[in-house]
Design an enzyme around this catalytic site. Structure first.
Site, PDB file in Angstrom:
ATOM      1  N   ASP A 195       0.821  -1.217   0.000  1.00  0.00           N
ATOM      2  CA  ASP A 195       0.000   0.000   0.000  1.00  0.00           C
ATOM      3  C   ASP A 195       0.858   1.271   0.000  1.00  0.00           C
ATOM      4  OD1 ASP A 195       0.730  -0.195   2.671  1.00  0.00           O
ATOM      5  OD2 ASP A 195      -1.318  -0.216   3.462  1.00  0.00           O
ATOM      6  N   TRP A 196       2.183   1.101   0.004  1.00  0.00           N
ATOM      7  CA  TRP A 196       3.086   2.250  -0.151  1.00  0.00           C
ATOM      8  C   TRP A 196       4.100   2.023  -1.271  1.00  0.00           C
ATOM      9  CZ3 TRP A 196       6.924  -0.986   0.549  1.00  0.00           C
ATOM     10  CH2 TRP A 196       6.825  -1.963   1.555  1.00  0.00           C
ATOM     11  N   ASN A 462       4.550 -10.540  10.069  1.00  0.00           N
ATOM     12  CA  ASN A 462       3.815  -9.289  10.193  1.00  0.00           C
ATOM     13  C   ASN A 462       2.321  -9.521   9.973  1.00  0.00           C
ATOM     14  OD1 ASN A 462       3.494  -6.247  10.106  1.00  0.00           O
ATOM     15  ND2 ASN A 462       2.731  -6.787   8.082  1.00  0.00           N
ATOM     16  N   GLU A 463       1.579  -9.434  11.038  1.00  0.00           N
ATOM     17  CA  GLU A 463       0.106  -9.365  11.009  1.00  0.00           C
ATOM     18  C   GLU A 463      -0.607 -10.623  10.528  1.00  0.00           C
ATOM     19  OE1 GLU A 463      -0.826  -5.709   8.913  1.00  0.00           O
ATOM     20  OE2 GLU A 463      -0.248  -4.500  10.633  1.00  0.00           O
ATOM     21  N   GLU A 559       3.212  -0.450  15.678  1.00  0.00           N
ATOM     22  CA  GLU A 559       2.834   0.181  14.402  1.00  0.00           C
ATOM     23  C   GLU A 559       1.638   1.072  14.630  1.00  0.00           C
ATOM     24  OE1 GLU A 559       1.766  -1.867  10.850  1.00  0.00           O
ATOM     25  OE2 GLU A 559       3.522  -3.157  10.893  1.00  0.00           O
TER      26      GLU A 559
HETATM   27  C1  BMA Z   1       0.489  -2.420   8.418  1.00  0.00           C
HETATM   28  C2  BMA Z   1       1.880  -2.703   7.936  1.00  0.00           C
HETATM   29  C3  BMA Z   1       1.985  -2.613   6.465  1.00  0.00           C
HETATM   30  C4  BMA Z   1       1.160  -1.492   5.915  1.00  0.00           C
HETATM   31  C5  BMA Z   1       0.748  -0.544   6.988  1.00  0.00           C
HETATM   32  C6  BMA Z   1      -0.104   0.575   6.499  1.00  0.00           C
HETATM   33  O1  BMA Z   1      -0.404  -3.354   8.006  1.00  0.00           O
HETATM   34  O2  BMA Z   1       2.361  -3.889   8.469  1.00  0.00           O
HETATM   35  O3  BMA Z   1       1.571  -3.833   5.918  1.00  0.00           O
HETATM   36  O4  BMA Z   1       1.837  -0.862   4.931  1.00  0.00           O
HETATM   37  O5  BMA Z   1       0.041  -1.210   7.980  1.00  0.00           O
HETATM   38  O6  BMA Z   1      -1.303   0.119   5.953  1.00  0.00           O
END
Ligand code: BMA
Length: 915
Positions: A195-196, A462-463, A559
């Site tokens: 998304d970036w 990640n997630e 995050e």
């Molecule tokens: C989280 C991160 C990335 C993503 C960000 C912004 O999910 O781990 O995967 O770019 O949010 O959406």
């Protein structure tokens, strides 16, 4: 380079590209290769390390892939299969040795490797080092090597098609303009878009490649653990891994030396290919004073060089390695927060037995074309992190295990690294060959990186746990299967592997996750986003980002973020003139976050009036400025919220927040993203704000209704943990016994000045003084009703007319803070503020540093200096001016002079948006 092979005795040069350490001969294959599109027959010369896009760029076959919609335009490149070939020389001496092999530090990704037309091996994982035996295939004299890559996109699709069931997500959402099935290939996940970031699924040789011959063995990897005993003595555990010829028993002498100390060790060793490592524990005597390694802001980052040498029994062959190590301990404390166990567990780090607040951000690949990322650029970005008081970065799991230089910079700067394994935002296959590949990857990477003191935690993915539980990719359709696969990969394979390879660091299955609670729930928690356990990822769009009440109260926020546009100068490089308006087609295309541009406008309009210039280009510039302000203000509000909560628990047990790592530090290309540093290194306003909100001593005000609360946060000092004997509640207190708070001039007692101004006048209306003496590292020192304060100060027109300003000592010295009493769109009185640069001087001490004097006609907010095309950064930016003059430094990162800077420099404030 801290980790490097070293010649122990004299170096005998055989040919230009051939080096000889004792009996080990190495032929470097980096440099020019022929890069060929096997589908179209296009052939160019390309560099190694490199990939087919950079090869095409350097041969002028394609334009800048980041320009406009070139990601779309150049889609065919990733659909074709590319090969890399060249020749190299082998001497009879080399072929006469027991082993002749090809070492590939990184192949990207799926390839068949040929020497003189013979297949010598295959690769399918970008994150492992491949070593192929080429003794049968090679000849004395000229040899050819060809590495035939397969389109990563096609391979991934094939893998998906071959699978017995769907491993989601199959494709990214349309706004990413991305490619499908990234999870089916062990390759940088974000090279298929994010998304970036854009989709450029590379093929190529992304790390060094060489041919090597030897008779006995070569030291390949050296790992260390530093263990502090209860008697305060250090033990250094070193494990030396060697590459050994097949079917051979190699014996010789191993020597270890800790530079700058009398610590040495020698022992005879005898190894085979299957039993190829030696583990040595050295108890460091008390007489050797070891200086510890500390995170940034907490002490020095002392590093020691560790030399290891191997000499074969006959004395003919030697190899060696040098690494930098640091002495430190790390643990993640996950105790119950109170006597009431249903209130959950803490999640914070103790480094060298001291609790440390984690302040930092998240690192993503600095370019999708990894060979363009130079060590200098990485150093610049990490330095920028350290410069704004960060002490941690997370190497996020959708990128790559980073280059050596990143970890070296982190070691040197005291930037702790939270290292993810490279699995992100997806489910993954668990068939045998995939699992084998992952096992090699984890083993290789842990051994490669383990000696870095900066790395403080390994994290599985990640997630993916959260995605599974919340069914982001429709996993609910077959939850049992996906859950079982999840557990097979992270709990079944990864966790025991990491434990085997590294007992000195914590490992968590996922970020976000619930830490030990996830494990107690079998590896997948019912609420991996819980505020009461582990870490959270928190994204709150379309909520009042500037208010404290918007944010949750977790143990650790690894995050959280808001988007902003990069500077106009950065966008100009990849936009055509007609694209440079906010609602242009390209500006929409560039925004990968679904509905991101609408969202940004909505966020701006919560706090500000939308830009209203009739010139669309000017309106774009104003919008960029306002997105940067909203991002900076929002992340400041959230970060300070987390820092204020370190010593408190609410009734449900939320609190003791001990980490704030916003998303994201850096950019992969020029686009609207969550980054605080633009592609190229330019600081957004958020990065300037980070220096304040991560400051060692912070004045942190916030509003709740009409009440203002002011906290002081001082978590840089030595801190002790204090548990209440009855409630068991945890508080972090300054360790007064060390006296360090005073020594560093950051007094733990003093006076907080609270000043009320009206927006249209730089003469204060009124001021109050609050005496404080900190007992806790974050403490409420002032609370009052602002309506009462307004009455007392004579701000009679209402809260749109005045604001509060806070300082500890001289109002011109940091730390300072300001708090409006209402949204900026309602503020009255800023109209007349006119900001100007009145003077630019080169400093006499450092030619790259310029003193800039800014003046303001009256109070000005978000004062923004911009040197446009001149690279560098300011000592402060995006600031408030309550005085008529402010001196700011500009640190140029390229040579410039007073007149060029004078011409380039502009300054603006919020009032300039509304003409
Ligand atoms: C989280 C991160 C990335 C993503 C960000 C912004 O999910 O781990 O995967 O770019 O949010 O959406």
């Amino acid at each position: 380079m801290a980790s490097q092979n070293i010649a122990v005795f004299g170096v005998l040069t055989l040919s230009l590209c051939c080096f000889c350490y004792g009996g080990v001969v190495t032929v470097d294959l980096n440099g020019n290769w022929t890069v060929r599109d096997e589908n179209r027959g296009i052939s160019v010369t390309g560099k190694v390390p490199g990939n087919m896009y950079t090869a095409l760029m350097e041969s002028n076959m394609i334009h800048d892939p980041y320009y406009r919609k070139n990601d779309e335009e150049y889609r065919w490149i990733s659909r074709d299969d590319w090969s890399y070939s060249r020749t190299f020389q082998v001497t009879s001496e080399m072929l006469g040795q027991n082993t002749l092999e090809l070492v590939c530090d990184g192949l990207d990704t799926v390839a068949v490797i040929f020497i003189n037309g013979h297949v010598i091996g295959q690769s399918d994982n970008m994150f492992v080092r491949y070593i192929f035996n080429i003794k049968q295939a090679a000849v004395v004299g000229t040899n050819t090597i060809k590495i035939s890559f397969k389109s990563a996109v096609k391979y991934a699709a094939q893998q998906a098609a071959n699978g017995e069931y769907v491993v989601p997500p199959e494709c990214p959402v349309p706004s990413y303009h991305g490619d499908c099935h990234a999870n089916m290939i062990r390759k940088m996940q974000s090279s298929f878009s994010w998304d970036w970031g854009p989709s450029f699924p590379t093929q190529g040789i992304w790390k060094s490649i060489y041919v090597r011959s030897y008779n006995h063995g070569v030291i390949s990897q050296v790992t260390t653990e530093t263990i502090l005993g209860s008697d305060n003595n250090w033990t250094l555990k070193t494990e030396v891994f060697m590459d050994i010829p097949d079917g051979q028993n190699t014996s010789g002498n191993l020597e270890i030396r800790l530079d700058g100390t009398p610590v040495t060790h020698q022992e005879p060793i005898s190894l085979t290919r299957d039993n190829c490592s030696v583990s040595i524990s050295i108890a460091i005597p008390k007489t050797v004073p070891i200086k510890m390694w500390w995170p940034n802001g907490h002490g020095n980052q002392t590093l020691y060089k560790l030399y290891t040498f191997f000499t074969s029994t006959n004395g003919q062959e030697m190899s060696g390695k040098k690494i930098d190590i640091g002495f430190r301990t790390v643990e993640v404390v996950q105790d119950f927060v109170s006597a009431n166990q249903s209130q959950g567990r803490t999640f914070y780090f103790r480094i060298n037995n001291k609790p440390i607040y984690f302040k930092g951000s998240n690192w993503i690949p600095a370019d999708v074309f990894l060979d363009r990322v130079t060590p200098d650029y990485v150093n610049e970005l990490l330095q920028a992190a350290a410069d704004v008081n960060m002490n941690v970065l997370r190497v996020w799991g959708g990128g790559v295990y980073e280059m050596e230089e990143l970890y070296e910079a982190a070691d040197r700067l005291g930037i702790m690294i939270w290292q993810d394994f490279m699995f992100g935002c997806a489910m993954y296959p668990v068939h045998e060959s995939f699992m084998d590949s992952v096992a090699s990857e984890i083993t290789y990477q842990v051994r490669r990186l383990k000696h870095h003191p900066s790395i403080v935690i390994w994290s599985g993915n990640n997630e993916n746990e959260k995605a599974l539980i919340q069914s982001w990719y429709n996993t609910d359709a077959n939850f049992t299967r996906y859950k079982s696969d999840y557990l097979t990969l992270y709990k079944g394979l990864m966790a025991p592997l990491v434990a085997r390879e590294d007992s000195s660091r914590p490992f968590i299955l996922s970020s976000p996750g619930n830490g030990v609670e996830s494990l107690q729930e079998g590896g997948v928690a019912t609420e991996p986003w819980s505020e009461l356990y582990g870490d959270i990822h928190e994204y709150k769009y379309l909520l009042p980002f500037y208010l404290d009440g918007t944010y949750r109260i977790p143990r650790f926020s690894s995050e959280y973020g808001l988007q902003a546009y990069p500077s106009y100068e950065t966008l100009k490089k990849v936009y055509a003139p007609e694209d440079l308006t906010y609602w242009s087609d390209l500006n929409d295309y560039r925004q990968h976050h679904p509905a991101g541009n609408v969202e940004l406008m909505a966020e701006i309009s919560m706090l500000f009036t939308l830009p209203n210039s009739t010139d669309p280009n000017q309106r774009f510039k104003d919008s960029i400025y306002l997105t940067q302000i909203t991002q900076a203000v929002g992340i400041k509000a959230e970060t300070e919220h987390y820092r204020r909560w370190q010593n408190r628990l609410d009734e449900s047990g939320r609190g003791n927040t001990m980490g704030a790592m916003y998303w994201q530090l850096n950019d992969i290309w020029q686009a609207p993203t969550w980054a605080s540093l633009e592609y190229g290194g330019q600081w957004k306003m958020l990065h300037y704000f980070a220096r304040h909100f991560f400051a060692p001593l912070l004045i942190s005000p916030y509003m709740d209704g009409d009440d203002v609360y002011v906290y002081l946060v001082a978590d840089h000092i030595p801190v002790v943990e204090d548990r209440h004997p009855d409630t068991h509640r945890l508080t972090f207190r300054p360790d007064y016994s060390t006296g360090l708070g005073k020594v560093r001039g950051l007094g733990l007692s003093g006076q907080l000045h609270i000043v009320m101004y009206s927006w249209n006048n730089s003469t204060p209306l009124h001021s109050w003084v609050q005496q404080y003496s900190l007992n806790e590292t974050s403490e409420l020192v002032f609370h009052n009703n602002t309506l009462d304060m307004m009455k007392e100060a004579g701000c009679i027109q209402g809260k749109n007319f005045c604001f509060l300003f806070f300082h500890l000592g001289d109002p011109g010295n940091e730390p300072v803070a300001w708090q409006p009493l209402t949204e900026y769109k309602s503020v009255v009185g800023l109209k007349n503020s006119v900001v100007q640069v009145v003077d630019v001087q080169q400093t006499t001490t450092d030619k790259q540093v310029y003193n800039i004097t800014v003046t303001a006609g009256s109070i000005s907010v978000f004062v923004w200096l911009d040197a446009h095309d001149i690279r560098g950064r300011f000592s402060d930016n995006g600031f408030l001016m309550v005085t008529s003059k402010k001196l700011v430094q500009f640190y140029a990162s390229e040579p410039t002079d007073v007149s060029s800077l004078r011409i380039a420099l502009t300054v603006r404030s919020l009032a300039d948006v509304y003409h």
